[in-house]
Enzyme design. Sequence first.
Site, PDB file in Angstrom:
ATOM      1  N   TYR A  54      46.188 -38.045 -41.357  1.00 36.63           N
ATOM      2  CA  TYR A  54      47.511 -37.421 -41.347  1.00 36.63           C
ATOM      3  C   TYR A  54      48.509 -38.351 -40.657  1.00 36.63           C
ATOM      4  O   TYR A  54      49.586 -38.625 -41.180  1.00 36.63           O
ATOM      5  CB  TYR A  54      47.462 -36.064 -40.630  1.00 36.63           C
ATOM      6  N   GLU A  88      48.105 -36.848 -17.370  1.00 36.51           N
ATOM      7  CA  GLU A  88      47.262 -35.678 -17.665  1.00 36.51           C
ATOM      8  C   GLU A  88      46.406 -35.956 -18.891  1.00 36.51           C
ATOM      9  O   GLU A  88      46.797 -36.750 -19.733  1.00 36.51           O
ATOM     10  CB  GLU A  88      48.151 -34.452 -17.990  1.00 36.51           C
ATOM     11  N   LYS A 105      45.213 -35.181 -22.635  1.00 40.65           N
ATOM     12  CA  LYS A 105      45.815 -34.476 -23.764  1.00 40.65           C
ATOM     13  C   LYS A 105      44.722 -33.633 -24.402  1.00 40.65           C
ATOM     14  O   LYS A 105      43.851 -34.133 -25.101  1.00 40.65           O
ATOM     15  CB  LYS A 105      46.403 -35.448 -24.783  1.00 40.65           C
ATOM     16  N   LYS A 112      47.177 -42.161 -27.189  1.00 46.64           N
ATOM     17  CA  LYS A 112      45.941 -41.729 -27.852  1.00 46.64           C
ATOM     18  C   LYS A 112      44.723 -42.574 -27.500  1.00 46.64           C
ATOM     19  O   LYS A 112      44.829 -43.667 -26.958  1.00 46.64           O
ATOM     20  CB  LYS A 112      46.154 -41.794 -29.365  1.00 46.64           C
ATOM     21  N   CYS A 152       7.013 -34.346 -49.096  1.00 43.88           N
ATOM     22  CA  CYS A 152       7.508 -35.018 -47.896  1.00 43.88           C
ATOM     23  C   CYS A 152       7.631 -36.515 -48.165  1.00 43.88           C
ATOM     24  O   CYS A 152       6.662 -37.143 -48.610  1.00 43.88           O
ATOM     25  CB  CYS A 152       6.558 -34.761 -46.729  1.00 43.88           C
TER      26      CYS A 152
END
Length: 708
Positions: A54, A137, A139, A341, A436
Site C-alpha cells: 500500500y 515512543e 509505534k 518505520k 508419507c
Amino acid sequence: MTENLDLFSAPAPENKAQAAIDLEAKAAALRAQLNQWAHQYYVLDEPTVPDAEYDRVFRELQALEAAHPHLLTPDSPTQRVIGAVMEGLAPVRHVVPMLSIHTETDTEATGAQAFDARVRRELGLTDADPAIEYVAEPKFDGLAMSLRYERGRLVQAATRGDGEVGEDVTHNIRTIRQIPLTLPEGVPPVLEVRGEVYMRRADFDALNERQREQGGKTFVNPRNAAAGAVRQLDSNITAQRPLSFFAYGLGAITPADQGGPVFRTHYEMLQTLKSWGFPVAAQVQIARGATELVAFHQQVGASRDALPYDIDGVVYKVNSLQLQRDLGFKTREPRWAVAHKYPAQEMATRIEGIDIQVGRTGKLTPVARLAPVFVGGVTVTNATLHNLFEIRKKGVRVGDQVIVRRAGDVIPEVVGVMASGPRPAYVKNFRMPRQCPICGSEVVREKGEANHRCTGGLFCAAQRKEAILHFAARRAMDIEGLGDKLVDQLVDANVIRTLPDLYRLGLSALVMLERMGDRSALNLLAALEKSKQTTLPRFLFALGIRHVGESTAKDLAKHFGTLDALMGVDAESAATEEQLLQVPDVGPIVARSVHTFFQQPHNREVVEQLRACGVTWPEGAPTERGPQVLAGKTIVLTGTLPTLSRDAAKEMLEAAGAKVSGSVSKKTSYVVAGEDAGSKLAKAEELGVPVLDEAGMLALLAGEGGAA
Ligand code: IVH
C-alpha cells in the site's frame, strides 16, 4: 499490479496529448487501487495487500502528483485520512480531529536525522542552537481510539474513521480491562484520551489457534484481529478477543481558564495519564537531538522481536507543547511528529511450490516454498500453511502472489492470497499425499481432525527424528548437546533406529560423524550417561505419548506412583481406560491414547530396553519428596521472580504437593507474582485470590502460610 511509469523523460511532441491522457489515467488507476485497498482495510477489516505494498503505491501516486500538480484531485487518497464509518455503528464527530503522522519511510538512521533537520529549519534554528528535546515512543500496530471521559466516567469511545468522524464503539471498549471506566478524583471534567487498542501476540496466537480448531475464520495479524474485535455490533464477541491499550495523547480537554490542567510538555502529560490509570508504554522516553533519536530507533528495533506486541516503527514528538504549537500542522499531519518505520513484517511474494513436513506425531504440515523475500528483518524462503483446510480456506495455489508474515520469533506463515493471477493450466488444487513422503506409509485423517498424519510411527524417519529430539529435550530427558543436526546424522546414517539405541552409542560410532571431534563425542556420552538418572514424570513425558504433555505426565506419575502400576507387567495388566480416567485432569482422549500406547508391544519393548540400558528414577512413595504442605492447593505463577526460575519455582511447589496451573480462576489458591506480572495478576486481584511474592511463596513452602 501497475508497471512503473517513466515520470521524467519528456515525451515527443506528437505524443504529448496521448501522454497527458496516459498520465491522467495512470493517476486515476492509482487512486482507485488505493481507495479499494483502503476500503478493504478500514471498512471491511479484510486487508488484501501488505502495508508495504500500500505504502509503495501511495508513494508512487504522491510522486506522480508532485511531478504533475494538475493531476492532484481534492479527493485523492494522498489528501485525506482514509476510513469510513461501518454500517451499524453510530457516527461520532471528533471535537479535536484525529490526525495521522507523516511517515519517514527510510528505515535507516537518516530517517531520524531528516526529521530533526526539518524541525530545526522550521523553527529557524542554527547549528549554534542546542539540541531539541523529543519524546520517543513505539509505534503500536493496532487501531487509534479516542476515549471521552466526563466527570471521570468513560462516556464514549470512538475510532478514528476519516479523522473527522469516527464510529461509536463504547460498548466494545468497555470490555477492555486495561481501559479505566472511572478515573480518580481531581481529573478535568472533560478529558479525551487518545491511544492505541491492540492485541498482544500471545493473545493473537491463542485466538487463531482456537479459531483453527473450531474451523472458524483466522486473522491475518494482531492489528486486524484487534480492528475486527473493536468494530463489532455484539460486544460479547469483543469480550472473547483479548485486547490491550496504550495511551499516547490527548483530544479535547477542559481548558486551563475553566480549571483544566496546564501541561508544559508531552512527557509531563503522559506521566499524568499514567497516574490517572492509563497504560503508557515502558519504552517511552525523552531523547535529545538526532543522535538520541537514532539510538532509540536502533535500541527499540533490536528488541522488537522480544516485545509482547507488534510495532511497525517508532514515533518522535517534539516534547515542548509550546514548540508544537509553533510548528503547527500541514494539511493532514502535525509538523512536530513523525513516524519512523522498521522493515515490514508482512511482504508479498510468490509461492513456487508446496512441500510436506512430517512432525513427531506424524502430522503432515504443508510448507510453502517462496521466492526469497526480506520480511521481519530476515530473508524467508519457507512459510507454514498449517494444514489442508487452511490452504483451501485461503485459496492458496502454487504460483500465487501471497502475503507472508514473520513477527517476533514465530514461524513465518502465509496469511493470504494477494492476487491469484492467471494460473497455468497445469497448476492443480493442492492435495495432501496419500503416502508419507518420508517413509511411504499410508496417510490418514481422523474424523473431526484438521490434520493429516503419517501412520508409520517410529518406522518413519521424520517421526523418529522428532521423537528423539523430544526425548532429549530439556524438560524431558535433558540430554545436552543432542540437537537437530546431530539427530539428522544419527538417523540418516541408521546408527539410531529406536530410542534405546541412544544409550548404546559408542565413541567409535560418534567420531565417524561429520563435525564430531573426540571432545564433543565424549561430552555427548557424558550427557547421555547423566540423563539416565531421571524422574518418572520426565520419563513419561519423554516417551512422546500423544496428548501427554508435561503436566499430564506429572498427574499420571503422581496417581500411579510407579511405572509398573501404570503399564503393568504385560499389556493385559496395564491400566485400563477406566482406571486412567480416575487420574485428575485426564479425560477420555488422553485415557485412550495412554492405554493404546501401552498396548503396543513395540512401545513396551522400548520402555523395557531403556530400563535395561540403565534409565532409572526414584519410584514410589510421594513422602520421599518431603512433606506435602501444599497438597490440594492450586497455584499460578506469573511474571519474573527475583531469584528463582519459573521451572525451579514450579518444581518446588509440585514437590510440596501443589498443582501449578496456567490460568487464574476462583479455584486458584494463590498467585505468585514477580516483576512484569500482567493480566494474571489483574485477574487474581479481581477475583480476590491471595497474591504472594517469592518470599511469600518460600514462607508458604516452609509451612508458615496462613489459611487459604
Ligand atoms: S500520535 C497527531 N503516537 O499511528 C499525532 N500515534 O498515523 C497523532 N500510532 O493510527 C498520533 N503509535 O493510532 C501516535 N505512539 C504513537 C502511536 C501512534 C501508533 C498510530 C495511530 C495512528 C497512526 C498515525
